[in-house]
Every structure is written in structure tokens, then in C-alpha cells.
Scaffold this motif. Structure first.
Motif, short mmCIF file in Angstrom:
data_model
loop_
_atom_site.label_atom_id
_atom_site.label_comp_id
_atom_site.label_asym_id
_atom_site.label_seq_id
_atom_site.Cartn_x
_atom_site.Cartn_y
_atom_site.Cartn_z
N ASP A 186 0.80 -1.28 -0.01
CA ASP A 186 0.13 -0.19 -0.16
C ASP A 186 0.91 1.13 0.13
OD1 ASP A 186 -1.76 2.23 0.65
OD2 ASP A 186 -3.09 0.72 1.65
N LEU A 187 1.10 1.84 -1.16
CA LEU A 187 2.07 2.98 -1.36
C LEU A 187 1.65 4.21 -0.50
CD1 LEU A 187 2.85 2.41 -5.21
CD2 LEU A 187 4.32 1.53 -3.33
N ASP A 188 0.33 4.27 -0.63
CA ASP A 188 -0.22 5.54 -0.10
C ASP A 188 0.11 5.41 1.70
OD1 ASP A 188 -1.12 6.54 -2.37
OD2 ASP A 188 -3.18 5.82 -1.78
N LEU A 189 -0.21 4.42 2.31
CA LEU A 189 0.30 4.07 3.60
C LEU A 189 1.72 4.32 4.02
CD1 LEU A 189 -2.28 1.28 4.78
CD2 LEU A 189 -2.42 3.72 5.30
N ILE A 190 2.28 3.68 2.93
CA ILE A 190 3.76 3.76 3.20
C ILE A 190 4.51 5.13 3.25
CG2 ILE A 190 6.15 3.20 2.30
CD1 ILE A 190 4.87 0.76 1.56
N GLU A 191 3.74 5.88 2.37
CA GLU A 191 4.16 7.32 2.26
C GLU A 191 3.70 8.17 3.24
OE1 GLU A 191 3.22 11.52 -0.75
OE2 GLU A 191 2.98 9.32 -1.43
N LYS A 192 2.56 7.70 3.73
CA LYS A 192 1.90 8.33 5.11
C LYS A 192 3.10 8.04 6.19
CE LYS A 192 -2.39 8.73 6.23
NZ LYS A 192 -3.82 8.32 6.64
N SER A 193 3.63 6.86 6.26
CA SER A 193 4.27 6.70 7.46
C SER A 193 5.35 7.53 7.51
CB SER A 193 4.59 5.33 7.50
OG SER A 193 5.66 4.93 6.51
N ALA A 194 6.10 7.65 6.33
CA ALA A 194 7.25 8.89 6.10
C ALA A 194 6.95 10.13 6.30
CB ALA A 194 7.69 8.59 4.69
#
Length: 765
Positions: free
Chosen positions: A135-143
Motif C-alpha cells: 500500500d504505497l499511500d500508507l507507506i508514504e503516510k508513514s514517512a
């Protein structure tokens, strides 16, 4: 999330390039202003001050090692330090920044870096766990959350993302990776850079990303950290370099050189790598920093004394010396002896100053120092809620016979294992600023999520009994204290508790400090004392749910054969306990998919899905001798890349192509129907792989080229379409030309790299 990523990577790079093209006119004036400012500043700088900008000191202590920097205050006042790492909090950062601004001659601000790897104070799953969310959106959100917290805590630079391709689960730093696939790894690298840096460094919560470890660090021989690497250029360009390039193309402001050698020269002193490839071929404009004492370690590689290797590193393209102070103590002499040039020193100094300028530190040296923002931003309830959501998405259901999961919320369970009521290990390795005391244990999570559940707890075993491992990890902060009870007594108590319950939830795995840097393993089974516990519990006949916490992919042949339900949770971070509990009781239906192949045994390693065929491939069935096979084990993994179950079931139709051939510049549509055939709403990751059947060089048996993560209600069917373009068929050939070759291709679609349907098409001349 519903997003087609068959072209996402290409689109992301195209978008980044297009954005650069669109901004060229707009940024010309800004660049000119920056260049004028830096030219004027450098004209005032002494040689010593220029070299000082290349010096990165450690102030404080954390997992990277002991303090090597001495006389820090004096060096800051003399302008002999360009940056600091391991120092954070607004108060501590202000103290050092004020020294630079009020005491040094030219008042050049400092960079402040830190290992913000999977969160700052609010900790997310280890990076390997983040990747299994697909889930690229969630990964970006974590960063993005990590950057907000870090910037509120005085930091402006993170040593992340790590984008090393990792195909050897013995390697401890596989925990920091996104797994074995260059396509998925590239997408994740881009997402992390975007999350850290946002779209503008003018933002107060944007921090400088650092892509590491450049390059090939994940290919260390024997899975042993810091070890040598050796590979062909074709393999390098096609399989290992893409994630670094994607992150650079996404605008990463800095790059960290790796410890290993490439083509016989360690990365820190490798001119081909850092200048010819990174800067001249890829157009990287940021600065390169060594890893911790990486320049000094060129001596141990056999490349010369400290003066010699420091000159070699600078000439190669390393701009900043992390901790070792080889630059600070030898470059002046090397300049006098004409082993380096003034232009080379100036170039490195300029790159550091440009980073500070872009971050806005010359305009406001205290930009990242805001005690009020720190109070509201760090470990906020919103951040913790997002951390729980992200942790849930990272979990992979490996087995679930007879729908043992999800548990009823009023079930009578035996909660067993050294990680079941444990906070210390929840946040995993490389959680440098994380506070484990803020983490939620599995026991607390179950009580929070299912207050009516009847829970009886037994430890069952020590987390680690092996004296060698225990001594090593405790020396590095594992804080494991052996129970006063004997192993036999601990097991006996656990068996008794299990007999009186409906089901046993057994939480086993590794200590957090058994993963990360310098934690390579030669065996990947559960530790013997934990396996003894599990076998004793299995002998009771009670159903067992095995909850795993680990940094390395493990070898789980016995567990897979004897335990009805297995949930892989990695190390889920601050909210791990709540997230695990939500999954166990069905509040969240697991949808994670493996990004590393799980081997049956260490003898199969390296084992990865996108391998090449041999001239004598084995079909897995015949007894023919002269095939590429083992005589004592299957070639096949226990769990393949892309694998992961759900509480519901999905049926994916055979792939259909809208045409069977295309020319360069054209596209083909590949479609499947996905139906939720089970009893729960859920998510499925539909995966697209392509095989180049015949090539001018040998090609992988399949390569991931796209995926869509879709949500389907019970009984719902969705039509999923992938667009196959010529660009997706390109690879680096023997001449290192990136091109697609006319010929036949197989298309595979399915729920993992093994269970797929296929169709064929041709690329025409």
C-alpha cells in the motif's frame, strides 16, 4: 486503496521528470539566487572552514555505535563541523545550532541528522513489514508522519529510505529493506522520499531524505553484514540498481555510500559508482555521505592509510565524512601534496551548503526548533491511530486451517509466549528515538479490543536461552533477563494453561535486537527453546494460533505442518498490540503479501521468485537425475513472493488480453475478474508478472510489473485491468542499453507469484 500500479512506477518517474522540466524556468531565478549566495559565502571561507563543512559528527549515543567525535563545541565554534547526528529535541538542537550561529566566524548553520527509519517517536512496522502492505499511500503516510515528528524534534535529515534489494534472509538488515523485488522496491523508495521531503523544502515539516546504501549492500556474500559483493553489470543494472535510481529521480537530496565493494572497489571510494554512474549518468545533484566511519574502513579493505583513503573517497565523490574525521585531519595535507584539488574540495563543500540553503537554514537556522510544535505533533493520538492502521495492513496470514481465525471476542484463550506480554520488543530494531514503554503489548491489545475475552497468560519460555546470542544482543540493549523458573517449569505452566482454554494464542519469534545491522544469522528456525514450547503445546491437541514477531523471514516447515493458523506480524511498532488484536478478532481482515520468499531451509538460500531458468530446469515432479534440483529438499519455497491469505477467499479468473500483439508505442490490456467468494469483506492484491520468453541475454522466469490492491464486499466481483506498455518490457542488454526486444512474452496474473494464470502476446518489429 484501489490503485493500478502496472504503470505507477513509470508514471512516478515520468511525473518527477515532467515536474523537473516544468519547474526549470520557475527555479532558474531561485537557483541563481542560491548560487550567488553560496559563491559569496565560499569566497569568504578559509580552506579549514570548507573542509569543516564535510565533517559530520556524532553527538550523543544510540545503536549506531559509541561517540567518536571529540571536542565538538570547539569544532563548531571554529566552523569545523558541517552537521551533527544523534542529537534531537528542540532544546538540544538549539544549544548546538546557537554555537554555530553565535560563535563561528561565518555563522553557517548545522545539519541535524538521525536514523528515522520507520518512524521517529511514533513507530511503524519495520520496513520489511511496511512493504508487505503493498500500500504505497500508507507507506508514504508513514514517512510523512515520521518527517513531521522528526522536524518537530529539531531534525532536518533522515538516513532513510534504505532501498537495498535483499534476497538473503540470513542478512540482518533485510529487516530494513522492502524485500527482493526491484519494481516494488522502486515504488516504495519513491513513496518514502515523497513522504519525507514533501513537495517543497520550504515546508517546516519537510526533511532531507538519504537513499542508502549505495550500492548493492543487500547482496553481501553469505548474508553476512559488511561482507563483499560481486555481480555482473547486467544483474546490477536490471535487478539491484533500479530502486536507487527511482529514489534519486524522485528528488532525494542525499545518498549514503555502502560499506561493501563494487567491482573490487569499496563504494565509499568508488569513482565509477559515485561520479560516473550516480552523477554523470543519473544526474544526481545532491550530496553523498559516507556510512558510519566508512572512509576509515577503507584502510581495513586494504586501500591505504587514512590520508590515502580520505583523498580517494573525496576524489570518488564522497562529500561528507560520517564520524571518522579523515577529511578533517588529512585533506589539507593531501591538497598540499596535490593528491586532491581545491576544486574537488570546493565542489563537495558547495553540495553541503546547497542542501542547507534548500532546507531554508540560512534564512532561519532555527526553522526546525519549535518546542510548542513538538508538544502537539509527537506521539499524538492521530499519529498513533495511523500507526495502528499501517501495522494492521502489514500483517500476513500464512495459514488458517478450518477458519480457526478470527477468534470470537468472548473466547477462552491461553495467551502464551515470551512476546505475548512484552512491550520492549514491539517497536523492533532501528527504532532509535522510539520509546518502547509507549508501545502496546499483545495482551493489552486484546484487553483493549475484546474486553469480554477470557485470557489466561503463561510465559512458556524465555525469549532467548542461547547464551551466545543472549550475550551479544544484551550487550546492544536487548535487556533480556532469564526467568528464574527452569525451561521445563515454564513449558509445564504453559501446557497447563492451554489445556484449560479453547484455543492457544502463542506469540513467538525473535528479539527486536536479533534484526537490523550486524545481526546476520546462519539458522532461521525458531530458537530451540521456543520450538520446544510449541511442540509441547501441539501435543495437548488444543488448536494453536502462532503469532510471529521477527525481522528475518524464518524457516517454518515444522510449524506449517503442525500448527493450524500462523500470522506473521513482523515488529508492528508503537500500536502493535492493538493492531494484532484487531486482526485476531476480525476487526481487520489481513491482506498483507510477502515481499520476500520464505525458504524451507537455509540450504536453499538465496531463493527468490524472479530467478533465471537453467538449461536443465526441474519440473518439481520427475525423478530424472540430471536436472537443477536438490536430492534432500524441494526447490520450491515454503511461502512464495506475493503470498498471503485472507479470512475470506477470492477467485481470480484466467487473464484475458484484448489483443495478442503490439508494436512499439502501443499497449495491450490484460484483464481479470476478481470475486470475493468467502464470508468476509476483504482486500486482495492482484499481481501482474511478465516473462520475456526469448532474449539476447537470459531473462527471469517472471518479473512483477504491476499490482492492484482492491477491496471487495462479500460476494462482490470487480473487473481489474492492467495496461501493458513497451516500456514495461525494457531491460538492460549485454551492451547495457535499456531496450525492449521484439518477440514473445508470457503474462501471468494471480494472488501471488506462484498461483497464476497465463496468456501470451508478441512485441512486433
Amino acid at each position: 486503496m484501489k490503485k493500478s500500479t502496472s504503470l505507477f512506477f513509470l508514471a512516478a518517474i515520468f511525473s518527477a521528470n515532467s515536474l523537473c522540466a516544468q519547474q526549470k524556468k520557475a527555479v532558474t531565478a531561485t537557483d541563481q539566487k542560491m548560487n550567488t549566495f553560496i559563491n559569496q559565502l565560499m569566497s569568504k571561507m578559509t580552506l579549514e572552514e570548507k573542509i569543516g563543512q564535510l565533517n559530520l559528527a556524532a553527538v550523543g549515543f544510540d545503536v549506531t555505535g559509541p561517540i567518536l567525535s571529540q571536542g565538538v563545541n570547539e569544532k563548531i565554534e571554529k566552523g569545523l563541523m558541517g552537521g551533527v547526528f544523534n542529537t534531537f529535541t528542540p532544546q538540544a538542537v538549539r544549544k548546538l545550532q546557537e554555537l554555530a550561529i553565535t560563535k563561528s566566524r561565518l555563522k553557517i548553520p548545522l545539519l541535524f541528522g538521525y536514523d528515522v527509519i520507520h518512524g521517529h517517536k511514533t513507530i511503524f512496522p519495520i520496513p520489511l513489514g511496511l512493504s508487505t502492505s503493498w500500500d504505497l499511500d500508507l507507506i508514504e503516510k508513514s514517512a510523512r508522519i515520521a518527517a513531521r515528528e522528526a522536524s518537530a524534534d529539531g531534525l532536518n535529515w533522515t538516513f532513510s529510505p534504505m532501498v537495498d534489494i535483499a534476497r538473503d534472509p540470513r542478512w540482518g538488515r533485510i529487516a530494513e529493506s522492502s524485500g527482493e523485488d526491484p519494481y516494488l522496491g522502486s515504488l516504495i523508495g519513491v513513496a518514502m522520499v515523497k513522504g519525507y521531503q514533501t513537495n517543497s523544502f520550504s515546508n517546516k515539516d519537510a526533511i532531507l531524505a538519504c537513499v542508502k546504501h549505495f550500492a548493492l549492500y543487500g547482496a553481501a556474500e553469505a548474508g553476512r553484514d559488511y561482507n563483499t559483493t560481486d555481480m555482473s553489470l547486467i544483474k546490477m543494472y536490471n535487478e539491484y540498481l533500479p530502486p536507487y535510481k527511482a529514489a534519486v529521480d524522485a528528488g532525494a537530496g542525499s545518498v549514503m555510500a555502502s560499506f561493501n565493494d563494487i567491482n573490487g572497489t569499496p563504494a565509499t571510494g568508488n569513482h565509477w559508482l559515485l561520479t560516473d554512474l550516480l552523477r554523470n549518468q543519473w544526474g544526481f545533484k545532491g550530496f553523498v555521505v559516507s556510512d558510519y566511519t566508512g572512509i576509515n574502513e577503507l584502510e581495513a579493505h586494504g586501500l591505504g592509510d587514512l590520508q590515502t583513503v580520505s583523498a580517494k573517497a573525496l576524489n570518488a565523490g564522497t562529500d561528507m565524512d560520517m564520524v571518522g574525521e579523515g577529511f578533517l585531519t588529512t585533506l589539507k595535507k593531501s591538497l598540499q601534496e596535490k593528491k586532491i584539488s581545491q576544486a574537488t574540495i570546493d565542489q563537495a563543500c558547495r553540495r553541503i551548503l546547497e542542501a542547507k540553503y534548500k532546507l531554508g537554514l540560512f534564512a532561519d537556522p532555527y526553522k526546525y526548533i519549535d518546542e510548542e510544535r513538538a508538544k502537539t505533533e509527537i506521539l499524538s493520538q492521530k499519529n498513533r491511530a495511523d500507526a495502528k492502521t499501517i501495522a494492521e495492513a502489514s500483517m500476513v496470514l500464512l495459514k488458517n486451517n478450518n477458519q480457526l481465525l478470527p477468534l470470537k471476542k468472548n473466547a477462552k484463550i491461553a495467551l502464551i509466549g515470551p512476546l505475548a506480554n512484552n512491550k520492549r520488543d514491539m517497536i523492533g530494531n532501528w527504532s532509535a528515538a522510539g520509546e518502547w514503554s509507549q508501545a502496546i503489548s499483545v495482551m493489552q491489545g486484546l484487553k483493549n479490543v475484546a474486553p469480554d475475552m477470557d485470557i489466561t497468560y503463561a510465559k512458556g519460555a524465555n525469549l532467548v536461552d542461547d547464551p551466545g546470542i543472549l550475550k551479544l544482543i544484551n550487550a546492544n540493549g536487548a535487556d533480556i533477563v532469564a526467568d528464574e523458573k527452569s525451561p521445563e517449569k515454564l513449558i509445564s505452566e504453559a501446557v497447563s494453561v492451554a489445556k484449560n482454554a479453547d484455543v492457544a494464542v502463542v506469540v513467538l519469534g525473535e528479539s527486536a535486537l536479533m534484526g537490523g545491522e550486524a545481526t546476520s544469522r546462519t539458522e532461521l528456525d525458531l530458537l530451540p527453546n521456543q520450538k520446544d514450547l510449541l511442540k509441547a503445546l501441539a501435543a495437548t491437541g488444543k488448536p494453536i494460533i502462532l503469532v510471529l514477531m521477527n525481522s528475518h523471514p524464518l524457516t517454518l516447515v515444522w510449524e506449517d505442518a503442525n500448527v493450524p493458523a500462523i500470522l506473521e506480524t513482523w515488529f508492528g511498532g508503537t500500536e502493535a498490540g492493538n493492531a494484532i488484536a484487531d486482526v485476531l478478532v476480525g476487526n481487520y481482515n489481513p491482506a498483507g503479501k510477502l515481499t520476500t520468499t520464505f525458504p524451507r531451509n537455509v540450504g536453499q538460500i538465496p531463493l527468490y521468485y524472479n530467478h533465471k531458468s537453467t538449461g536443465r530446469p526441474y519440473d518439481g515432479v520427475s525423478n530424472e537425475k540430471y536436472k537443477s534440483r536438490y536430492i534432500d529438499s524441494s526447490n520450491d519455497p515454503l511461502y512464495p513472493f506475493g503470498y498471503g491469505l485472507s479470512y475470506t477467499s477470492f477467485a481470480i479468473s484466467p487473464v484475458q488480453l484484448n489483443k495478442v500483439s503490439m508494436k512499439a508505442g502501443q499497449t495491450i490490456q490484460a484483464t481479470v475478474d476478481v470475486q470475493n467468494t468467502g464470508d468476509f469483506d476483504g482486500q486482495e492484491v492482484v499481481q501482474l508478472y511478465i516473462q520475456d520468453i526469448y532474449g539476447s541475454v537470459t531473462r527471469p522466469v517472471k518479473e512483477l510489473k504491476g499490482f492492484q490492491k482492491i477491496f471487495l464486499k462479500k460476494g462482490e466481483t470487480k473487473h481489474v485491468t492492467f495496461t501493458i506498455s513497451t516500456e514495461m518490457l525494457k531491460f538492460y542488454n549485454a551492451d547495457l542499453k535499456f531496450a525492449a526486444e521484439p518477440g514473445d512474452f508470457n503474462v501471468f496474473t494471480g494472488s501471488n507469484s506462484r498461483d497464476v494464470s497465463s496468456a501470451k502476446f508478441s512485441l512486433l518489429n
